[in-house]
Write an enzyme that holds these catalytic residues in place. Structure first.
Site, PDB file in Angstrom:
ATOM      1  N   ASP A 225      21.508  65.490  18.173  1.00 36.82           N
ATOM      2  CA  ASP A 225      20.235  64.930  17.695  1.00 36.82           C
ATOM      3  C   ASP A 225      20.471  63.673  16.863  1.00 36.82           C
ATOM      4  O   ASP A 225      20.177  63.635  15.671  1.00 36.82           O
ATOM      5  CB  ASP A 225      19.483  65.992  16.879  1.00 36.82           C
ATOM      6  CG  ASP A 225      19.166  67.220  17.715  1.00 36.82           C
ATOM      7  OD1 ASP A 225      19.069  67.101  18.956  1.00 36.82           O
ATOM      8  OD2 ASP A 225      19.030  68.316  17.135  1.00 36.82           O
ATOM      9  N   LYS A 247      24.124  69.656  23.935  1.00 43.61           N
ATOM     10  CA  LYS A 247      22.665  69.818  24.015  1.00 43.61           C
ATOM     11  C   LYS A 247      22.001  68.517  23.590  1.00 43.61           C
ATOM     12  O   LYS A 247      22.359  67.944  22.557  1.00 43.61           O
ATOM     13  CB  LYS A 247      22.223  70.969  23.106  1.00 43.61           C
ATOM     14  CG  LYS A 247      20.764  71.367  23.313  1.00 43.61           C
ATOM     15  CD  LYS A 247      20.358  72.532  22.448  1.00 43.61           C
ATOM     16  CE  LYS A 247      20.009  72.119  21.033  1.00 43.61           C
ATOM     17  NZ  LYS A 247      18.848  71.222  20.953  1.00 43.61           N
ATOM     18  N   LYS A 280      12.480  72.346  26.744  1.00 40.69           N
ATOM     19  CA  LYS A 280      11.462  73.367  26.447  1.00 40.69           C
ATOM     20  C   LYS A 280      10.177  73.135  27.239  1.00 40.69           C
ATOM     21  O   LYS A 280       9.096  72.955  26.689  1.00 40.69           O
ATOM     22  CB  LYS A 280      11.146  73.421  24.951  1.00 40.69           C
ATOM     23  CG  LYS A 280      12.343  73.798  24.094  1.00 40.69           C
ATOM     24  CD  LYS A 280      11.927  74.015  22.652  1.00 40.69           C
ATOM     25  CE  LYS A 280      13.095  74.341  21.757  1.00 40.69           C
ATOM     26  NZ  LYS A 280      14.001  73.194  21.546  1.00 40.69           N
ATOM     27  N   SER A 338      14.716  80.095  16.335  1.00 40.37           N
ATOM     28  CA  SER A 338      15.387  80.240  15.046  1.00 40.37           C
ATOM     29  C   SER A 338      14.454  79.955  13.872  1.00 40.37           C
ATOM     30  O   SER A 338      14.791  80.247  12.732  1.00 40.37           O
ATOM     31  CB  SER A 338      16.579  79.275  14.984  1.00 40.37           C
ATOM     32  OG  SER A 338      16.127  77.933  15.098  1.00 40.37           O
ATOM     33  N   GLN A 401      13.563  75.562   9.644  1.00 41.15           N
ATOM     34  CA  GLN A 401      14.786  76.002  10.337  1.00 41.15           C
ATOM     35  C   GLN A 401      15.490  77.057   9.485  1.00 41.15           C
ATOM     36  O   GLN A 401      15.524  76.944   8.258  1.00 41.15           O
ATOM     37  CB  GLN A 401      15.738  74.805  10.580  1.00 41.15           C
ATOM     38  CG  GLN A 401      17.072  75.155  11.196  1.00 41.15           C
ATOM     39  CD  GLN A 401      16.972  75.637  12.646  1.00 41.15           C
ATOM     40  OE1 GLN A 401      16.327  76.645  12.920  1.00 41.15           O
ATOM     41  NE2 GLN A 401      17.596  74.916  13.563  1.00 41.15           N
ATOM     42  N   GLY A 421      23.712  71.647  15.307  1.00 41.66           N
ATOM     43  CA  GLY A 421      23.273  70.254  15.221  1.00 41.66           C
ATOM     44  C   GLY A 421      23.806  69.610  13.962  1.00 41.66           C
ATOM     45  O   GLY A 421      24.942  69.131  13.920  1.00 41.66           O
ATOM     46  N   ARG A 422      22.996  69.667  12.896  1.00 41.36           N
ATOM     47  CA  ARG A 422      23.345  68.937  11.677  1.00 41.36           C
ATOM     48  C   ARG A 422      24.645  69.390  11.038  1.00 41.36           C
ATOM     49  O   ARG A 422      25.297  68.599  10.350  1.00 41.36           O
ATOM     50  CB  ARG A 422      22.161  69.004  10.691  1.00 41.36           C
ATOM     51  CG  ARG A 422      21.032  68.076  11.107  1.00 41.36           C
ATOM     52  CD  ARG A 422      19.725  68.391  10.424  1.00 41.36           C
ATOM     53  NE  ARG A 422      19.067  69.565  11.020  1.00 41.36           N
ATOM     54  CZ  ARG A 422      17.893  70.055  10.616  1.00 41.36           C
ATOM     55  NH1 ARG A 422      17.255  69.488   9.608  1.00 41.36           N
ATOM     56  NH2 ARG A 422      17.371  71.101  11.219  1.00 41.36           N
TER      57      ARG A 422
END
Ligand code: 5BU
Length: 449
Positions: A225, A247, A280, A338, A401, A421-422
């Site tokens: 991301d 992803k 999605k 999540s 999140q 991700g982060r």
């Protein structure tokens, strides 16, 4: 010959034995599934070694692995049990110069009427060579006529000991059983190599993901991301060696061209990872056909995997399948999310599971959070579980999140792949962070096997 176990004695390493198990699985001499044995017992593994005559390299390795196991035994001649073990015994005989005998399967009532063919002297010792031992009963059928001819049998060598009492039964008759493999060793090797789940996966990307995870030793997916498509490509190159799946959310970039897609595919090939566009989808079948195959992003052209909500009902799977199946793509269904307050739970999640189970040709698995606590458990082992909301310490962000640790996600919650991700991309050194997540994820995954 390439890949042949050296003919010297005692040189077959444990790695050689593991490789041979994988080879036997490659040629379908060993298969997974529920199989009823002669004894009536159900086994998760089916073994049929007759096929090895079609693969001389495997036959030779089998013979060498068995020869390696009888280095402590002494014998003058060997007797192969028809039919499957005859070529194995022949290969052992040719490789090592030990004479061979053959036991007739049925003693003919004409001609020589010999039960044992070949040259031998009474009092010589004979090694019995069998493909499999289950209870030990069939070995006895070979030992009896050998002893009737005056031969002494002390040792039996088999490729596979099914561990159903054969060794003990033979021991009670004064026979020592030597085996190249036990069935549990074979199972361990195949499970560790991801073969079991890959074989049970009905979707090609699902099967490939299980194999990829095993050969690369990673169950880490990085969520790329970042700000631009070029940053994403740079990140993919940096974390590529550590991941099984990259992803993406390509709709956050201000440009996306076929050139970006081609570069991403090249990086996937270079580093051996799969691409997962986290799109999605959530519309009716007719609309997702257009969204998945066309538009600015043409997702189906370059992404191995995508995902969908089941809010519209099963028509969405049919629409996506229409586009993705001919390209060999795989679909993940969102069974859970999540984020705090998610409505994807309970009855809804159960409906997703039922749809995934019923569409395994195209559905390769789930986005899930706690599959181990689902009412029916995590479901078919051929379906993969991928879980977002992962960081090295639990917590969350300001927008709902929620994070769990790799150990919790894999070890306690029953998932297979961590999506980070982060935790990776916001680190000083994303490649080093990816390495750290990979280690934590893989350790938990190995333990779960
Ligand atoms: P994070 O930076 O590790 O929080 O990023 C998580 C990624 O996973 C991000 O791309 C989300 O869009 C994605 N995600 C998620 O966080 N939760 C979900 O339930 C699903 C996807 Br589905």
């Amino acid at each position: 010959m390439v890949g042949v176990i050296p003919a010297k004695t005692g040189t077959v390493s444990s790695k050689d034995y593991e490789d041979l198990v994988l080879k036997l699985h490659d040629i379908q001499a060993v298969k997974f599934g529920e199989f009823k044995l002669k004894s009536g017992i159900t086994s998760p593994v089916y073994v049929d070694l007759r096929v090895i005559v079609s693969y001389p390299d495997v036959l030779l390795r089998v013979a060498e692995a068995m020869w390696d196991r009888v280095q402590t035994a002494s014998f003058d001649v060997m007797c192969g049990v028809p039919y499957t073990a005859l070529p194995i015994a022949t290969a052992m005989s040719l490789q090592h110069g030990t004479p061979m005998l053959m036991r007739r399967k049925e003693v003919k009532d004409y001609g020589t009427k010999k039960a044992i063919e070949g040259a031998f002297l009474p009092g010589q010792t004979c090694l019995v060579v069998e493909d499999l031992v289950t209870s030990g009963a069939s070995v006895q059928e070979t030992v009896a006529p050998l002893e009737a001819e005056g031969l002494q049998v002390r040792d039996v060598v088999v490729l596979i000991d099914r561990q159903q009492g054969g060794a003990a039964r033979l021991a009670s008759q004064g026979l020592t059983l030597h085996s190249a493999f036990t069935l549990s060793f074979i199972l361990d090797v195949l499970v560790a190599a991801g073969r079991a789940r890959a074989e049970l996966a009905k979707n090609a990307q699902g099967a490939e993901l299980f194999r990829l995870m095993a050969r690369k030793r990673t169950n880490l997916s990085v969520a790329a991301d970042v700000e631009s498509a070029n940053d994403m490509l740079a990140l993919a190159d940096a974390v590529g060696p550590h991941i099984c799946v990259l992803k993406t959310h390509v709709d956050v970039f201000d440009t996306w061209t076929p050139d970006h897609a081609a570069k991403l595919q090249a990086l996937a090939a270079k580093h051996d990872f799969l691409i997962f566009e986290d799109r999605k989808f959530a519309d009716i079948g007719n609309t997702v056909v257009m969204q998945y195959g066309g538009g600015v992003y043409r997702i189906a052209d370059w992404s191995h995997i995508t995902n969908a909500h089941l809010v519209p009902g099963p028509g969405i799977i049919d629409g996506l399948r229409q586009v993705g199946a001919p390209l060999g793509r795989g679909l993940l269904l969102l069974a859970e999310m999540s984020s705090k307050g998610t409505l994807a739970r309970g009855e809804y999640s159960a409906g997703v599971v039922a749809a995934a189970e019923a569409n395994q040709d195209f559905v390769m698995g789930y986005i899930s959070v706690s599959p181990a606590s689902w009412p029916g458990g995590p479901g078919s082992p051929g379906l993969v579980h991928m879980t977002p909301g992962v960081q090295l310490s639990a917590g969350g962000d300001a927008l709902g999140q929620q994070y769990n640790t790799p150990a919790s996600v894999i070890g306690e919650r029953g998932s297979d792949v961590i999506i980070v991700g982060r935790g990776v991309i916001a680190a000083q050194d994303p490649a080093a962070a990816a390495a750290e997540y990979r280690r934590a994820g893989w350790e938990a995954y190995k333990a779960s096997l």
